[in-house]
Motif scaffolding. Sequence first.
Motif, short mmCIF file in Angstrom:
data_model
loop_
_atom_site.label_atom_id
_atom_site.label_comp_id
_atom_site.label_asym_id
_atom_site.label_seq_id
_atom_site.Cartn_x
_atom_site.Cartn_y
_atom_site.Cartn_z
N ILE A 128 0.86 -1.17 0.00
CA ILE A 128 0.00 0.00 0.00
C ILE A 128 0.91 1.22 0.00
O ILE A 128 1.98 1.20 0.57
CB ILE A 128 -0.91 -0.06 1.24
N PRO A 143 -3.51 6.84 2.46
CA PRO A 143 -3.15 5.50 1.99
C PRO A 143 -3.94 5.15 0.74
O PRO A 143 -5.14 5.39 0.66
CB PRO A 143 -3.52 4.59 3.16
N THR A 144 -3.24 4.57 -0.23
CA THR A 144 -3.89 4.23 -1.50
C THR A 144 -3.27 2.96 -2.08
O THR A 144 -2.09 2.71 -1.86
CB THR A 144 -3.75 5.39 -2.49
N PRO A 145 -4.06 2.15 -2.80
CA PRO A 145 -3.46 0.98 -3.45
C PRO A 145 -2.54 1.42 -4.59
O PRO A 145 -2.74 2.48 -5.18
CB PRO A 145 -4.66 0.21 -3.98
N HIS A 199 4.24 0.99 5.48
CA HIS A 199 2.99 0.33 5.88
C HIS A 199 2.47 0.88 7.19
O HIS A 199 1.25 1.08 7.37
CB HIS A 199 3.20 -1.18 6.00
N ALA A 202 0.90 4.21 6.62
CA ALA A 202 -0.42 4.03 5.98
C ALA A 202 -1.45 3.60 7.02
O ALA A 202 -2.59 4.05 7.02
CB ALA A 202 -0.32 2.98 4.87
N GLU A 203 -1.02 2.70 7.92
CA GLU A 203 -1.93 2.20 8.94
C GLU A 203 -2.31 3.32 9.91
O GLU A 203 -3.45 3.41 10.35
CB GLU A 203 -1.24 1.04 9.69
N ARG A 206 -4.96 5.70 8.36
CA ARG A 206 -6.08 5.07 7.66
C ARG A 206 -7.37 5.87 7.79
O ARG A 206 -8.30 5.69 7.00
CB ARG A 206 -6.30 3.64 8.17
N ALA A 209 -8.36 7.77 4.61
CA ALA A 209 -8.54 7.00 3.37
C ALA A 209 -9.72 7.50 2.57
O ALA A 209 -9.77 7.33 1.36
CB ALA A 209 -8.69 5.52 3.70
N HIS A 210 -10.69 8.17 3.27
CA HIS A 210 -11.86 8.65 2.55
C HIS A 210 -11.58 9.88 1.70
O HIS A 210 -12.45 10.32 0.96
CB HIS A 210 -12.98 8.98 3.56
N ARG A 212 -9.62 10.00 -0.65
CA ARG A 212 -9.43 9.59 -2.04
C ARG A 212 -10.74 9.66 -2.77
O ARG A 212 -11.80 9.45 -2.17
CB ARG A 212 -8.94 8.13 -2.05
#
Lengths: 214, 122
Positions: A128, A143-145, A199, A202-203, A206, A209-210, A212
């Motif tokens: 991620i 965080p993004t894929p 990671h 990113a955690e 989190r 994450a919205h 995005r």
Amino acid sequence: VLPVRWTRYNPYYLEPEPSREVYRIPVTELTDEQKAAQELKAVRPIKATPSGLTSSVFSDPTVSKFVNMMMEDGDKVLARSIITQTFESMKRKQVEKYHKAPATEKEGIECNPYTIFHQALENCKPIIGLISIQKGGKYYQVPTPLTDSRRRFLAMKWLITECRDNKHRRTHMYEKLSQELLAAFMNEGNVIKRKHDMHKMAEANRAFAHYRWW
Amino acid sequence: MATKGSGLQAKVSRMLSKDFGKPILKPNKPLALRNEVANRKLRQGEASCLTEMSVMMACWKQSEFNHAACTQEVQAFQRCTALAQAERKARMGQESSGQGGRLHPKQANTLLKRHPNLYREI
């Protein structure tokens, strides 16, 4: 057509096909798509092959990409020689370990430098990623894929920068690379630590994450 | 139809003129249609694969970032991202072709540039 900065092939041109297996298939066993592709090749022009592309069994696209990323000022010969020296030193270290190990552990030791390289790269790839997004005047790390190509690029970039910056200045590049690759193969070392840090960030972020929208 | 249009022009010019007391209209832009269309903003999308991501992160927190223990969740997340990307690609291809019976703003702008409305004497 030489790769000059502002030149571009007409989209009409087709990509060259280097693998021999494609040409060895008998005409009767071709699928419809392959038949259509063959017919298209008879009419359309084909791009010139880049010098790094070969049909030999020893060519590996990942290794070629790594060589290109390590190359500076267009000196591919030097980059390629560093990589071959890296593989040689990795093989020597592993074979030494193999001969010194007791019979029970001999099968667990991996001697093929190419498999070690691929496995180490896989272990270094982040799952991620973080992207800087501006919202309400502030920049947040969201965080993004990541796509496969981006992950591979990040793994290779981290390996190269880590070897260039954080090692003793009097060691050769191939020595530094072989140490780092063997450590990554064992899931240790600074590159793996950097992946874990990414990671963890990113955690921690989190909640954002919205932010995005894709 | 022609009579209707001329009546409107007369009314507008009366409202703009200073001969009949103060002018009723004081426009800062010309009272005519422009030769371009506003770019319609794409509808707001939401973040994809959030549930998978949160599940994976919970697993990581539990096992203290031991990646070997979380392979199932990681694979699920990667499958989800692959699907989302394929979907996005399909949507992009579909949008450039047709906008549900309407013209895309970019296409409308190119057409209007070729055949503009003349509101100034050239």
